[in-house]
Motif scaffolding. Structure first.
Motif, PDB file in Angstrom:
ATOM      1  N   LEU A  34       0.821  -1.201   0.000  1.00  0.00           N
ATOM      2  CA  LEU A  34       0.000   0.000   0.000  1.00  0.00           C
ATOM      3  C   LEU A  34       0.863   1.262   0.000  1.00  0.00           C
ATOM      4  O   LEU A  34       0.548   2.241  -0.678  1.00  0.00           O
ATOM      5  N   SER A  37       2.148   1.653  -3.391  1.00  0.00           N
ATOM      6  CA  SER A  37       1.065   2.102  -4.269  1.00  0.00           C
ATOM      7  C   SER A  37       0.816   3.599  -4.115  1.00  0.00           C
ATOM      8  O   SER A  37       0.643   4.320  -5.106  1.00  0.00           O
ATOM      9  N   ILE A  38       0.795   4.081  -2.862  1.00  0.00           N
ATOM     10  CA  ILE A  38       0.584   5.514  -2.631  1.00  0.00           C
ATOM     11  C   ILE A  38       1.725   6.322  -3.242  1.00  0.00           C
ATOM     12  O   ILE A  38       1.506   7.354  -3.891  1.00  0.00           O
ATOM     13  N   TRP A  39       2.948   5.853  -3.032  1.00  0.00           N
ATOM     14  CA  TRP A  39       4.111   6.564  -3.586  1.00  0.00           C
ATOM     15  C   TRP A  39       4.049   6.603  -5.108  1.00  0.00           C
ATOM     16  O   TRP A  39       4.304   7.642  -5.726  1.00  0.00           O
ATOM     17  N   ASP A  41       1.325   6.263  -7.044  1.00  0.00           N
ATOM     18  CA  ASP A  41       0.206   7.112  -7.472  1.00  0.00           C
ATOM     19  C   ASP A  41       0.548   8.589  -7.325  1.00  0.00           C
ATOM     20  O   ASP A  41       0.175   9.413  -8.170  1.00  0.00           O
ATOM     21  N   TYR A  42       1.257   8.910  -6.248  1.00  0.00           N
ATOM     22  CA  TYR A  42       1.626  10.308  -6.015  1.00  0.00           C
ATOM     23  C   TYR A  42       2.508  10.835  -7.143  1.00  0.00           C
ATOM     24  O   TYR A  42       2.255  11.903  -7.703  1.00  0.00           O
ATOM     25  N   LEU A 171      -5.150  11.466  -2.663  1.00  0.00           N
ATOM     26  CA  LEU A 171      -4.662  10.091  -2.620  1.00  0.00           C
ATOM     27  C   LEU A 171      -4.863   9.455  -1.250  1.00  0.00           C
ATOM     28  O   LEU A 171      -5.089   8.245  -1.154  1.00  0.00           O
ATOM     29  N   ILE A 172      -4.778  10.265  -0.194  1.00  0.00           N
ATOM     30  CA  ILE A 172      -4.828   9.698   1.155  1.00  0.00           C
ATOM     31  C   ILE A 172      -6.198   9.097   1.448  1.00  0.00           C
ATOM     32  O   ILE A 172      -6.299   7.976   1.962  1.00  0.00           O
ATOM     33  N   ASN A 175      -6.904   5.757  -0.309  1.00  0.00           N
ATOM     34  CA  ASN A 175      -6.002   4.729   0.204  1.00  0.00           C
ATOM     35  C   ASN A 175      -6.309   4.389   1.659  1.00  0.00           C
ATOM     36  O   ASN A 175      -6.125   3.236   2.068  1.00  0.00           O
TER      37      ASN A 175
END
Length: 269
Positions: A34, A37-39, A41-42, A171-172, A175
């Protein structure tokens, strides 16, 4: 001495809960995935927006270059005040520009930090500081009859920072929802998967101490069946031992009953 050594030896570690171990083993890689994934997507969302802002800076530099003139062997910037006002107009940021001639001499604009003349890429984007503020700057070289003129256009990073905050906020929340849903699914999945063990435990706890019949293994998963079979084997051995003890006691009672009856008869006589 031996007792002192034994008292200071560390106690063996308890294995802990199977559920906790499974949750740790499942949640650790999920957490890493996760975060990755966040990194990803960012950066995927940030790069196009950053490129769009950079392209806007490059367009401004090209517009300034269009007003560069060569007069009497000198470089001049023929930029009307109205055009300068339009160039500097921005809702969020301060805009600065600088024009230098082929020799590096200042022609017009602001005292932006200089760029090495050996720089070949054009346009070239760089992060810098001007008047104690971070700025994003583009360096553009335009050809003239006297050589290449360098145009620098810079802007403060207020709207870029606001854009970054909006991207992070956008994004936060999804997620966080994904993380929460994943945690719930993993928790209930592990709980459902361990339900047969809970049923076996409940069956054992609800039994009478005299009940040594085999445990039911019809609804037990394949991984737990060896444990249930071992318990049933142990219960069978205990049952056989108990039956043997009962037979021994019955035989002993029978063997003792006849002499006792004879003694009782003699006493009565």
């Amino acid at each position: 001495m031996a007792s002192a050594i034994a008292s200071t030896s560390p106690a063996p570690e308890t294995p802990g809960s199977v559920r906790q171990r499974l949750l740790r083993l499942l949640l650790a890689p999920l957490g890493v995935l996760l975060v990755v994934s966040i990194w990803s997507d960012y950066h995927t969302a940030l790069e196009p927006a950053r490129n769009a802002y950079d392209q806007s800076l490059a367009d401004a530099a090209v517009a300034v270059a269009a007003h560069v003139r060569v007069r009497d062997g000198h470089i001049e910037l023929d930029l009307p005040p109205q055009a300068i006002a339009v160039l500097r107009t921005d809702r969020y940021d301060q805009i600065y520009y600088r024009v230098t001639d082929p020799s590096g001499a200042f022609v017009a604009g602001d005292e932006l930090p200089g760029i090495p003349r050996t720089l070949e890429q054009s346009p070239y984007f760089v992060d810098a500081r001007y008047i104690s503020h971070p700025v994003r700057m583009v360096v553009y070289r335009a050809p003239t009859t006297l050589g290449e003129v360098t145009i620098q256009v810079a802007e403060t990073t207020t709207k870029r920072e606001e854009m970054t905050k909006r991207i992070v906020a956008a994004l936060i929340m999804p997620n966080l929802i994904l993380i929460s849903a994943t945690l719930l699914l993993v928790y209930f999945g592990v709980r459902f998967g361990l339900a047969p063990l809970a049923r076996v435990r409940a069956e054992i706890e609800s039994r009478s101490p005299k009940d040594l019949s085999p445990l039911h293994d019809a609804a037990v998963p394949d991984e737990v069946q060896p444990l249930v079979r071992s318990l049933n084997r142990l219960l069978g051995l205990v049952r056989e031992s108990s039956e043997a003890q009962q037979r021994f006691l019955a035989d002993a009672a029978h063997q003792l009953r006849t002499p006792l009856a004879g003694l009782q008869t003699q006493i009565e006589l």
